[in-house]
Design a protein around this motif. Structure first.
Motif, PDB file in Angstrom:
ATOM      1  N   SER A  57       0.838  -1.212   0.000  1.00 53.33           N
ATOM      2  CA  SER A  57       0.000   0.000   0.000  1.00 53.33           C
ATOM      3  C   SER A  57       0.867   1.253   0.000  1.00 53.33           C
ATOM      4  O   SER A  57       0.529   2.245  -0.663  1.00 53.33           O
ATOM      5  CB  SER A  57      -0.974  -0.008   1.176  1.00 53.33           C
ATOM      6  OG  SER A  57      -0.273  -0.027   2.393  1.00 53.33           O
ATOM      7  N   ASP A  60       2.215   1.553  -3.531  1.00 50.39           N
ATOM      8  CA  ASP A  60       1.134   1.994  -4.409  1.00 50.39           C
ATOM      9  C   ASP A  60       0.955   3.508  -4.314  1.00 50.39           C
ATOM     10  O   ASP A  60       0.936   4.215  -5.335  1.00 50.39           O
ATOM     11  CB  ASP A  60      -0.159   1.263  -4.039  1.00 50.39           C
ATOM     12  CG  ASP A  60      -1.255   1.435  -5.063  1.00 50.39           C
ATOM     13  OD1 ASP A  60      -1.444   2.548  -5.576  1.00 50.39           O
ATOM     14  OD2 ASP A  60      -1.950   0.448  -5.356  1.00 50.39           O
ATOM     15  N   ARG A  64       1.910   6.192  -7.444  1.00 51.03           N
ATOM     16  CA  ARG A  64       0.875   7.005  -8.090  1.00 51.03           C
ATOM     17  C   ARG A  64       1.216   8.488  -8.107  1.00 51.03           C
ATOM     18  O   ARG A  64       0.682   9.232  -8.923  1.00 51.03           O
ATOM     19  CB  ARG A  64      -0.480   6.781  -7.407  1.00 51.03           C
ATOM     20  CG  ARG A  64      -1.055   5.424  -7.714  1.00 51.03           C
ATOM     21  CD  ARG A  64      -2.352   5.165  -6.959  1.00 51.03           C
ATOM     22  NE  ARG A  64      -2.780   3.815  -7.182  1.00 51.03           N
ATOM     23  CZ  ARG A  64      -3.411   3.387  -8.284  1.00 51.03           C
ATOM     24  NH1 ARG A  64      -3.702   4.227  -9.232  1.00 51.03           N
ATOM     25  NH2 ARG A  64      -3.756   2.128  -8.401  1.00 51.03           N
ATOM     26  N   ASP A  78      -2.312  -1.821 -11.017  1.00 50.06           N
ATOM     27  CA  ASP A  78      -2.858  -2.431  -9.793  1.00 50.06           C
ATOM     28  C   ASP A  78      -2.773  -3.948  -9.852  1.00 50.06           C
ATOM     29  O   ASP A  78      -2.329  -4.596  -8.899  1.00 50.06           O
ATOM     30  CB  ASP A  78      -4.328  -2.044  -9.593  1.00 50.06           C
ATOM     31  CG  ASP A  78      -4.506  -0.630  -9.077  1.00 50.06           C
ATOM     32  OD1 ASP A  78      -3.542  -0.064  -8.517  1.00 50.06           O
ATOM     33  OD2 ASP A  78      -5.618  -0.103  -9.230  1.00 50.06           O
ATOM     34  N   HIS A  82      -0.144  -5.530  -7.128  1.00 51.61           N
ATOM     35  CA  HIS A  82      -0.789  -6.282  -6.048  1.00 51.61           C
ATOM     36  C   HIS A  82      -0.763  -7.786  -6.313  1.00 51.61           C
ATOM     37  O   HIS A  82      -0.494  -8.579  -5.408  1.00 51.61           O
ATOM     38  CB  HIS A  82      -2.220  -5.778  -5.829  1.00 51.61           C
ATOM     39  CG  HIS A  82      -2.258  -4.365  -5.341  1.00 51.61           C
ATOM     40  ND1 HIS A  82      -2.170  -4.036  -4.004  1.00 51.61           N
ATOM     41  CD2 HIS A  82      -2.339  -3.193  -6.006  1.00 51.61           C
ATOM     42  CE1 HIS A  82      -2.214  -2.725  -3.866  1.00 51.61           C
ATOM     43  NE2 HIS A  82      -2.313  -2.186  -5.068  1.00 51.61           N
TER      44      HIS A  82
END
Length: 179
Positions: A57, A60, A64, A78, A82
């Motif tokens: 997380s 991520d 971004r 994604d 993930h």
């Protein structure tokens, strides 16, 4: 005497430069597809996971915010980030039998690229296996070691007949000369 600017004389369109590649054949940065960009960002994230042991997380969120992410296919990013992190052990189980050395001796870049290739071959059936292979080779050329792309190519080429049985077989039969 004719004038090239008169309407009666058709103008030849200007010669279009070859787009998408540099003079050496490498892809130009501006010509990459949104999925290619997603793979690049996923590779960066997977590297952070493998080397820095950062949480997915956090990776991520960080990724971004990077410049150019808005041009990437966020859904594909994604899935790759993930999916590869969650299924890392299963992906390694597919890859390790094809290696000629322990995984600990594989560069984290090549490791992450092989994860992307194995994951896409398993889960992104809308992407032809040859496209997966070529995209992973390009990633390894761009971000990996000098001959890392050759290793990635060999491993993923060895994996394709297992993960994309019908597709690989169809390619093989289409290339056989007819008597």
């Amino acid at each position: 005497m004719s004038d090239y600017n008169t309407p009666s004389t058709p103008k030849r369109p200007p010669r279009q430069p070859r787009t998408g590649v540099t003079s050496t054949g490498a892809r130009k940065a501006g010509s990459k597809s949104n999925r290619s960009r997603a793979r690049e960002f996923a590779l960066q994230g997977l590297y952070q996971s493998l080397v820095g042991r950062n949480g997915v997380s956090d990776i991520d969120t960080f990724t971004r915010d990077l410049a150019g992410f808005n041009k990437a296919d966020a859904a594909h990013f994604d899935a790759l980030l993930h999916g590869c992190v969650e299924q890392g052990a299963a992906l390694d189980a597919l890859i390790v039998p094809l290696l000629d050395r322990p995984m600990t001796e594989i560069s984290p870049i090549e490791h992450a690229v092989m994860w992307i290739g194995a994951y896409e071959m398993q889960h992104c059936l809308d992407v032809p296996w040859r496209v997966v292979l070529n995209e992973c080779i390009e990633l390894a050329k761009e971000f990996g070691g000098t001959d890392g792309h050759k290793y990635v190519n060999a491993v993923l080429n060895g994996l394709a007949p297992t993960l994309r049985v019908a597709e690989v077989e169809a390619d093989r039969t289409a290339k056989k000369p007819r008597a």
